[in-house]
Design a protein around this motif. Sequence first.
Motif, PDB file in Angstrom:
ATOM      1  N   ARG A   1     -43.267 -11.427   6.469  1.00 58.56           N
ATOM      2  CA  ARG A   1     -44.586 -12.325   6.440  1.00 58.56           C
ATOM      3  C   ARG A   1     -45.500 -12.468   5.340  1.00 58.56           C
ATOM      4  O   ARG A   1     -46.127 -13.839   5.357  1.00 58.56           O
ATOM      5  CB  ARG A   1     -45.332 -10.797   7.572  1.00 58.56           C
ATOM      6  N   ALA A   2     -44.861 -11.691   4.665  1.00 62.07           N
ATOM      7  CA  ALA A   2     -45.758 -11.460   3.036  1.00 62.07           C
ATOM      8  C   ALA A   2     -45.387 -13.831   2.065  1.00 62.07           C
ATOM      9  O   ALA A   2     -46.230 -13.677   1.516  1.00 62.07           O
ATOM     10  CB  ALA A   2     -46.139 -10.202   2.101  1.00 62.07           C
ATOM     11  N   MET A   3     -44.410 -13.752   1.724  1.00 64.44           N
ATOM     12  CA  MET A   3     -44.116 -15.385   2.123  1.00 64.44           C
ATOM     13  C   MET A   3     -43.931 -16.183   2.531  1.00 64.44           C
ATOM     14  O   MET A   3     -43.593 -17.250   2.485  1.00 64.44           O
ATOM     15  CB  MET A   3     -42.165 -14.519   1.379  1.00 64.44           C
TER      16      MET A   3
ATOM     17  N   VAL B   1     -50.509  -6.749  10.240  1.00 62.57           N
ATOM     18  CA  VAL B   1     -51.816  -7.133  11.155  1.00 62.57           C
ATOM     19  C   VAL B   1     -52.464  -8.962  10.445  1.00 62.57           C
ATOM     20  O   VAL B   1     -52.994  -8.912  11.084  1.00 62.57           O
ATOM     21  CB  VAL B   1     -52.749  -5.983  10.601  1.00 62.57           C
ATOM     22  N   MET B   2     -52.522  -8.815   9.590  1.00 65.38           N
ATOM     23  CA  MET B   2     -53.436  -9.913   9.317  1.00 65.38           C
ATOM     24  C   MET B   2     -52.373 -11.582   9.467  1.00 65.38           C
ATOM     25  O   MET B   2     -51.370 -11.362   9.457  1.00 65.38           O
ATOM     26  CB  MET B   2     -53.182  -9.637   7.405  1.00 65.38           C
ATOM     27  N   PRO B   3     -52.845 -12.283   9.332  1.00 63.46           N
ATOM     28  CA  PRO B   3     -52.270 -13.701   9.819  1.00 63.46           C
ATOM     29  C   PRO B   3     -51.199 -14.399   8.579  1.00 63.46           C
ATOM     30  O   PRO B   3     -52.176 -13.707   7.555  1.00 63.46           O
ATOM     31  CB  PRO B   3     -53.352 -14.700  10.652  1.00 63.46           C
ATOM     32  N   THR B   4     -50.597 -14.327   8.294  1.00 58.60           N
ATOM     33  CA  THR B   4     -49.993 -15.916   7.998  1.00 58.60           C
ATOM     34  C   THR B   4     -50.717 -16.618   7.546  1.00 58.60           C
ATOM     35  O   THR B   4     -51.480 -17.008   8.437  1.00 58.60           O
ATOM     36  CB  THR B   4     -48.162 -15.506   8.179  1.00 58.60           C
ATOM     37  N   PRO B   5     -50.472 -17.546   6.226  1.00 57.20           N
ATOM     38  CA  PRO B   5     -51.221 -18.778   5.773  1.00 57.20           C
ATOM     39  C   PRO B   5     -50.851 -20.208   7.364  1.00 57.20           C
ATOM     40  O   PRO B   5     -51.605 -20.592   7.839  1.00 57.20           O
ATOM     41  CB  PRO B   5     -50.713 -19.024   4.361  1.00 57.20           C
ATOM     42  N   ARG B   6     -49.750 -20.389   7.828  1.00 56.37           N
ATOM     43  CA  ARG B   6     -49.464 -20.564   8.626  1.00 56.37           C
ATOM     44  C   ARG B   6     -50.022 -20.550   9.549  1.00 56.37           C
ATOM     45  O   ARG B   6     -50.489 -21.466  10.594  1.00 56.37           O
ATOM     46  CB  ARG B   6     -48.025 -20.772   8.918  1.00 56.37           C
ATOM     47  N   GLU B   7     -50.122 -18.860  10.172  1.00 53.75           N
ATOM     48  CA  GLU B   7     -50.309 -18.305  11.292  1.00 53.75           C
ATOM     49  C   GLU B   7     -52.030 -19.519  11.671  1.00 53.75           C
ATOM     50  O   GLU B   7     -52.859 -19.264  13.117  1.00 53.75           O
ATOM     51  CB  GLU B   7     -50.421 -16.970  11.764  1.00 53.75           C
TER      52      GLU B   7
END
Length: 223
Positions: A41-43, A158-164
Amino acid sequence: MSDALFSSEAEPADTRYLWRLWLADVLDLATSALVGWGALRAMDVDRTPRALVVAAVVTWVLMSLAGGLSGWTLWRGVVGLRLVDESGTVPGVVPGILRAFVVPVDLVLGPVLQRRYCDRLLKVQPEPVAPLTRKWQRGLGWQGAWLALALAAVWFAVMPTPREALGHLRKLDGWKCCNGRTPPSAFQCSTSVWRAVRSAKGGDPDAQKVVANCPRASAELGR
């Protein structure tokens, strides 16, 4: 009574602490899966089943390597056990890495056979370490590192990824979020705006386009 006491004292460490080590290994495996998922998710890469398995396995091998170098993992510290070799020192690199591949076997067979045969083959065994003692405190750095990674994985979950975030702001719920209407999820709205603004500041042209069409995000970017 004396015979029973003698047999208990002579009992091998892998048998005496079987269930404590079993629990620690299961929780360490679960933590590896969590950290691997958080890393994906971080990547912000596609989280296919294959990618999830690879990430979990790589994290587990690294955790086992660290456990071989120090004797500690996060959950071994919690249950008060340290892994050592027959001489009482840390197992080292090779046993640590090899243990990554044999632990699943011991987890299945150990409760049935009441022995850790793979650990015996590698000549490693658990050593009890009482919490808060000096020896236990010396392992806090290793335990704390894995705890920090686990907490970071939870944060990325918990946090959205950039794409999300960008995908959410392009939808109807995102339009409500951007234009001051009541969105279905205030948390998803605020975190998506935060992530989109951060990506826009990083020079992502797609994020900059979304932010430009989102009044709330544009206001955040201008601050």
